[in-house]
Each structure stands twice: as structure tokens, then as C-alpha cells.
Design an enzyme around this catalytic site. Structure first.
Site, PDB file in Angstrom:
ATOM      1  N   ARG A 108      16.743  43.229  49.700  1.00 55.32           N
ATOM      2  CA  ARG A 108      15.940  42.405  48.808  1.00 55.32           C
ATOM      3  C   ARG A 108      16.438  42.492  47.367  1.00 55.32           C
ATOM      4  O   ARG A 108      17.150  43.408  46.992  1.00 55.32           O
ATOM      5  CB  ARG A 108      14.475  42.855  48.859  1.00 55.32           C
ATOM      6  CG  ARG A 108      13.767  42.575  50.171  1.00 55.32           C
ATOM      7  CD  ARG A 108      12.340  43.080  50.140  1.00 55.32           C
ATOM      8  NE  ARG A 108      12.282  44.531  49.968  1.00 55.32           N
ATOM      9  CZ  ARG A 108      12.076  45.157  48.821  1.00 55.32           C
ATOM     10  NH1 ARG A 108      11.869  44.460  47.712  1.00 55.32           N
ATOM     11  NH2 ARG A 108      12.049  46.461  48.758  1.00 55.32           N
ATOM     12  N   LYS A 121       8.904  38.885  53.353  1.00 52.23           N
ATOM     13  CA  LYS A 121       8.155  39.565  52.302  1.00 52.23           C
ATOM     14  C   LYS A 121       7.460  38.601  51.351  1.00 52.23           C
ATOM     15  O   LYS A 121       6.495  38.981  50.687  1.00 52.23           O
ATOM     16  CB  LYS A 121       9.069  40.521  51.534  1.00 52.23           C
ATOM     17  CG  LYS A 121       9.454  41.768  52.340  1.00 52.23           C
ATOM     18  CD  LYS A 121       8.225  42.511  52.850  1.00 52.23           C
ATOM     19  CE  LYS A 121       8.598  43.782  53.593  1.00 52.23           C
ATOM     20  NZ  LYS A 121       7.418  44.434  54.231  1.00 52.23           N
ATOM     21  N   HIS A 179       0.921  47.837  53.679  1.00 50.62           N
ATOM     22  CA  HIS A 179       2.303  47.938  54.152  1.00 50.62           C
ATOM     23  C   HIS A 179       2.369  49.157  55.066  1.00 50.62           C
ATOM     24  O   HIS A 179       2.678  50.263  54.643  1.00 50.62           O
ATOM     25  CB  HIS A 179       3.248  48.093  52.962  1.00 50.62           C
ATOM     26  CG  HIS A 179       4.691  48.045  53.338  1.00 50.62           C
ATOM     27  ND1 HIS A 179       5.649  48.817  52.720  1.00 50.62           N
ATOM     28  CD2 HIS A 179       5.345  47.320  54.273  1.00 50.62           C
ATOM     29  CE1 HIS A 179       6.830  48.567  53.249  1.00 50.62           C
ATOM     30  NE2 HIS A 179       6.671  47.670  54.198  1.00 50.62           N
ATOM     31  N   ASP A 213       4.502  46.500  60.608  1.00 52.62           N
ATOM     32  CA  ASP A 213       4.830  46.615  59.185  1.00 52.62           C
ATOM     33  C   ASP A 213       3.763  46.128  58.209  1.00 52.62           C
ATOM     34  O   ASP A 213       3.647  46.674  57.124  1.00 52.62           O
ATOM     35  CB  ASP A 213       6.124  45.837  58.930  1.00 52.62           C
ATOM     36  CG  ASP A 213       6.771  46.170  57.601  1.00 52.62           C
ATOM     37  OD1 ASP A 213       6.850  47.358  57.257  1.00 52.62           O
ATOM     38  OD2 ASP A 213       7.210  45.234  56.905  1.00 52.62           O
ATOM     39  N   ARG A 215      19.421  45.896  60.381  1.00 51.16           N
ATOM     40  CA  ARG A 215      18.079  45.647  60.926  1.00 51.16           C
ATOM     41  C   ARG A 215      18.131  44.764  62.174  1.00 51.16           C
ATOM     42  O   ARG A 215      19.087  44.030  62.397  1.00 51.16           O
ATOM     43  CB  ARG A 215      17.183  44.983  59.875  1.00 51.16           C
ATOM     44  CG  ARG A 215      16.857  45.907  58.707  1.00 51.16           C
ATOM     45  CD  ARG A 215      15.734  45.392  57.883  1.00 51.16           C
ATOM     46  NE  ARG A 215      15.400  46.302  56.791  1.00 51.16           N
ATOM     47  CZ  ARG A 215      14.332  47.078  56.778  1.00 51.16           C
ATOM     48  NH1 ARG A 215      13.491  47.076  57.794  1.00 51.16           N
ATOM     49  NH2 ARG A 215      14.086  47.858  55.742  1.00 51.16           N
TER      50      ARG A 215
END
Length: 530
Positions: free
Chosen positions: A57, A198, A217, A254, A319
Site C-alpha cells: 500500500r 482497503k 481490523h 481480516d 499474498r
């Protein structure tokens, strides 16, 4: 909130596209991605992609429109600001950049509770990004039905478009811009797919508290009686590993909301880190990486197209994105009753914290606002000793409101539910990183099981003289010496120094919360740190 005609905008974008593919299922998106040269298949049929220059990110490039709704409510220290005019220019230019493009539209849901649900439409020129978000959000009708009053959200994803800081008010050519009043998002200048996921969470984090819902979160799973357990923790603390338990159905991996009736998943998939992924320690996640349609980001493949999860030549942030339904044990409807247990995970590389400790509600809020873990030496250039990492609410980059807003809500939820809160340390014992050793996963699992099934209720405990929390003196199947870290160090004076050092780091980090710093943690930590 400003009323906005999302469908008109979506129709205008679609009319300008070269072609439009709406709500394609995974096999179609895989085929389109392969034919466009965006991806390749692994030996097992997963989709392997590279995200280019951005392998994570870009938090400094996140902006929120500053208007009447957000001006006095957003935590501006944590986000850049755009004027409404700058956002509209960015939106118009991003839409124009899609002219003539092959466009992929996905109409999905966020929020398994129909009373707190978002109807999310993502429009992107990339088939693999469409597959990614289809894996991660809720596909209507599969496990969750669309409610009748879902809040519309539109995300314009234009990875090839470069923002102009002078024209759009961005910091660089990369921008993640959120208009909270109209629930519009523009993502430009980055191919890292986590920005899409996100941005939905950031919208939820802004709006949910207004409905009395605590956005979290965390991961969550279910006990035998339907009660939920929550697992908060930063990267590397074991959140995903420990919440994936075949005996405890997974609510979600998550992002969750805690409402007056219980816990619900915001998503419909998992976005698991795969660095050093082990089929022994994480069998469910490992199996998911072999599934057709799973998206593997920046995972290196060998000559046989087999993933090499130990290879970090591209990034450590490798990921896998896959639907939650591929896991063997999941909660029906992705919801659970009011939490009975809350677990804060940390990986203390200083070797100071005990492997488990019970927190009072006040201590729970303190550790929630602190959001502590530690980087280990060697993970970054120049890091030669453990470094403390603090991320408020275990997710500061995604929190548009001030952390104390979420902290106050957690305090109310804990008081009302009576949930037990535990600090579970998966870090080092017998010394800090480089001297001691990592607490073994077997001991961690036994401690967690004891906390979840009530075995630790009423057991004899000691009060830690520095941090003030309660630590069990004995847990079946766990070496008793492990429960008192000072006893595991060869040099107890060195332990004392390191413990005071860590206490001081906590204190200095918490100073940013002003008056709350004098009340939340209790006196023991403060006195020791002095």
C-alpha cells in the site's frame, strides 16, 4: 451524507468503454487475464500476477475529501485532504482515461449483516483486479443475500492513469482518493490490489461508528456455542494462522463489525500473506494457494510453475487472495454472536512480554490504542536490534477517525459483553531476537485454547510488576518457566533493563493521545517507565 446517483455515473463510464464485461465469474476472468497477458497460471491453476513498482500500500498517497461531513471528524494527521473541486477533477480525468478501454465491472457486497451492508461496484480495465476483488468481497447469493437498503459505493480503479499533483492535489502520480459524503473512490497510479480492498474498509471505518458498529481490523471465529472470538494483530503476529482452526469455524480473516447483536464479516474472502508459507503450520492457507482462481501476488514461481514461498526477491509482502468458501470450516452466513473472548496478538522481539496475560477492560483499551508488535533485526537494512512498532487499533492506516473514537467504542462493547481480553505474545523468550528463541507454536496454541475454552478462568495469577497485567502461574502442557519471561533469561539484570526500555517505548508512543495517556494504562507502567 450527500445523495448521489451512483448508477448514472456507472452507466456513463460503461457507455464510454470499448467493451464491458459485467460480473464475470472466476473462470471467465482467469481466461481474460491470461489472454491479455496480465497473468500466468501456476502448476496448480492459481493465477500468478505481478503488481509492478508497488508491492504494498501507499499510505502517504491516501486522501479524503475535506467537506462539511469530514472537516471536523476525520483524523487529518493520518490522511491527506483534497478539496471537493480537486476530487471532481480527478474523478473526471480518471473516467476519461477509461475511454475506449475494455472494462470489467463487479457488483459485490461488503457486510454480511444486511442492516450494515454496502453495495460495492468496482470498475477496472484489469481482469485480474476484477478477479481479485470478486474473491475478496461478498458475492451476492453465495453465502449472504443483498439487503434492501445497502449503501451504494463506486470504486473507479485506473492503475495506468497518473495523477497530476498540481491539478488534483495529490502528493505524487499515485493517489487513493475517498469521497466519504458520496462514497466514491478513485485509485490511480498503482497496481497493488490491496488498495481496492482497503478503500472499502476505510469507508466502513468512517461510517460504521455512526450506526453504533465498531469496525475492527481483526480475524474472528466461532466457539462451540456460537460465541465469537476476535483476533487483533499486526503483520507477523500469527493472526491468520491462529484464527484458522478446523475446530472453530472462521467468520472472517481480516475485517469485521461488532454491532449490538454480534460480529459480522465485512468481506467474503481472505488475503493471506504467503511469505514462508508452511503446509504443516498453515495447511488451510497452503491448500487455498493451489486452488483454481486464487490470485497469488508477487509470488516467485520456479521453472515448473510451482510457487516458491520462501523467495522474497520481489517482496516480503507476497499474498494469496481467495474466497472464504474454499476453507474447510467457515461460519454460516459469516456472522457470530457477541464475542466472549478478545485476543490481542503481538510478536515481542525484545523477549520481555509473557506468552499470555489477562487484561482488565482499561488495559485492553490501552493495548488496543497502542497496537504493539516489534520488527526483528535483519528484516530491513540498518535494523540491528528489535524495533517497536505501534499502530493504533491494530490498523491505523485504515482509520479515518481519531483512534480514541474506536477505543471508546471498544470500552463500551467490552463492558456490555463482559468479554475476556487476553494479550498473546508469539515473540521471543529467553532473550530478545538473536539471543532467545521464538515461542513454539505448540505452546502458543495450548495457551490460546486455554483462554478460549475458559480453562484459565479462576487460575492463580501473578500481577506483572512493570506492566500490571495478570499472568497465569501454570497452564497444562506449557512449561511453567515460560510464563515468567524473566526466569528464561540467563542475565536477569539484562531482562530488567530491557523490560523498562520497552515500558518507556509504550509510554512515549501513548503521549500522542494527550489526556488519555494519564488514565488508560494504569499507574504501574507509567511509574516503571519513569
Amino acid at each position: 451524507m450527500t445523495l448521489f446517483d451512483h448508477e448514472t455515473l456507472r452507466s456513463q463510464i460503461s457507455a464510454r468503454a470499448g467493451s464491458l464485461s459485467a460480473n464475470d465469474i472466476a473462470p471467465v476472468l482467469v481466461a481474460r487475464s491470461l489472454s491479455a497477458g496480465e497473468s500466468e497460471l501456476t502448476a496448480d491453476g492459481a493465477v500468478s500476477v505481478r503488481t509492478g513498482a508497488f508491492t504494498g500500500r501507499s499510505p502517504k498517497d491516501k486522501f479524503i475529501v475535506r467537506d462539511g461531513l469530514t472537516d471536523t471528524s476525520v483524523w487529518w494527521d493520518n490522511s491527506g485532504a483534497l478539496t471537493p473541486q480537486q476530487f471532481d477533477l480527478l474523478l473526471g480525468d480518471a473516467v476519461a482515461a477509461l475511454d475506449g478501454q475494455a472494462l470489467f465491472r463487479q457488483d459485490l457486497l461488503a457486510g454480511a449483516d444486511p442492516r450494515h451492508q454496502y453495495a460495492v461496484t468496482v470498475m477496472t480495465p484489469s481482469a485480474w483486479h476484477a478477479l481479485f476483488i470478486r474473491n475478496l468481497l461478498i458475492r451476492p447469493g453465495e453465502m449472504v443475500e443483498a439487503g434492501g437498503s445497502a449503501t451504494p459505493v463506486t470504486i473507479i480503479h485506473v492503475p495506468h492513469f497518473r495523477a497530476d499533483p498540481a491539478r488534483h492535489g495529490s502528493r505524487t502520480e499515485t493517489v487513493i482518493a475517498l469521497d466519504m459524503s458520496r462514497n466514491l473512490v478513485v485509485i490511480a497510479g498503482t497496481s497493488y490490489a490491496g488498495e481496492i480492498k482497503k478503500s472499502v474498509f476505510s469507508l466502513f471505518n468512517f461510517h460504521a461508528p455512526r450506526q453504533g458498529v465498531l469496525p475492527m481490523h481483526c480475524s474472528a471465529n466461532l466457539g462451540p456455542d456460537g460465541e465469537a472470538a476476535l483476533f487483533f494483530g499486526l503483520s507477523g503476529t500469527g493472526k491468520t494462522t491462529l484464527s484458522n482452526d478446523p475446530d472453530r469455524p472462521l467468520i472472517g480473516d481480516d475485517e469485521h463489525g461488532w454491532s449490538e447483536t454480534g460480529v459480522f464479516n465485512l468481506e467474503g474472502g481472505c488475503y493471506a500473506k504467503t511469505i514462508k508459507l508452511s503446509p504443516t503450520a498453515e495447511p488451510e492457507i497452503f491448500a487455498a494457494t493451489k486452488r483454481f482462481g486464487t490470485v497469488l501476488e508477487n509470488v516467485v514461481l520456479d521453472d515448473r510453475k510451482v510457487p516458491e514461498f520462501d523467495d522474497v526477491s520481489l517482496t516480503e509482502n507476497t499474498r494469496a487472495a481467495y474466497p472464504i468458501q474454499v476453507l474447510p470450516a467457515i461460519a454460516r452466513g459469516s456472522v457470530g454472536d457477541t464475542p466472549k473472548t478478545v485476543v490481542f496478538l503481538t510478536a515481542d522481539a525484545f523477549g520481555v512480554l509473557p506468552p499470555i496475560a489477562r487484561l482488565t477492560p482499561e488495559q485492553a483499551v490501552y493495548h488496543f490504542l497502542s497496537g504493539y508488535t516489534a520488527k526483528v533485526a535483519g528484516t530491513e537494512r540498518g535494523v540491528t536490534e528489535p524495533q517497536a512498532t505501534f499502530s493504533a487499533c491494530f490498523g491505523a492506516p485504515f482509520m479515518p477517525l481519531h483512534p480514541t473514537v474506536y477505543g471508546d467504542m471498544l470500552a463500551e462493547k467490552l463492558r456490555a459483553s463482559g468479554a475476556a481480553t487476553w494479550l498473546l505474545n508469539t515473540g521471543w523468550t529467553g532473550g530478545g531476537y538473536g539471543v532467545g528463541k521464538r515461542i513454539d507454536i505448540g505452546s502458543t496454541r495450548r495457551l490460546l485454547t486455554a483462554a478460549l475454552d475458559g480453562s484459565l478462568d479462576g487460575v492463580e495469577m501473578r500481577i506483572d510488576e512493570i506492566f500490571g497485567f495478570a499472568v497465569p502461574l501454570a497452564v497444562p502442557g506449557v512449561e511453567s518457566r515460560l510464563l515468567t519471561p524473566r526466569l528464561t533469561w540467563a542475565d536477569t539484570d539484562a531482562y530488567d533493563r530491557q523490560a523498562l526500555h520497552l515500558a518507556g517505548l509504550f509510554r512515549r508512543n501513548f503521549e500522542k493521545f494527550g489526556d488519555a495517556a494519564n488514565a488508560a494504562p494504569g499507574p504501574r507502567l507509567m511509574q516503571a517507565a519513569e
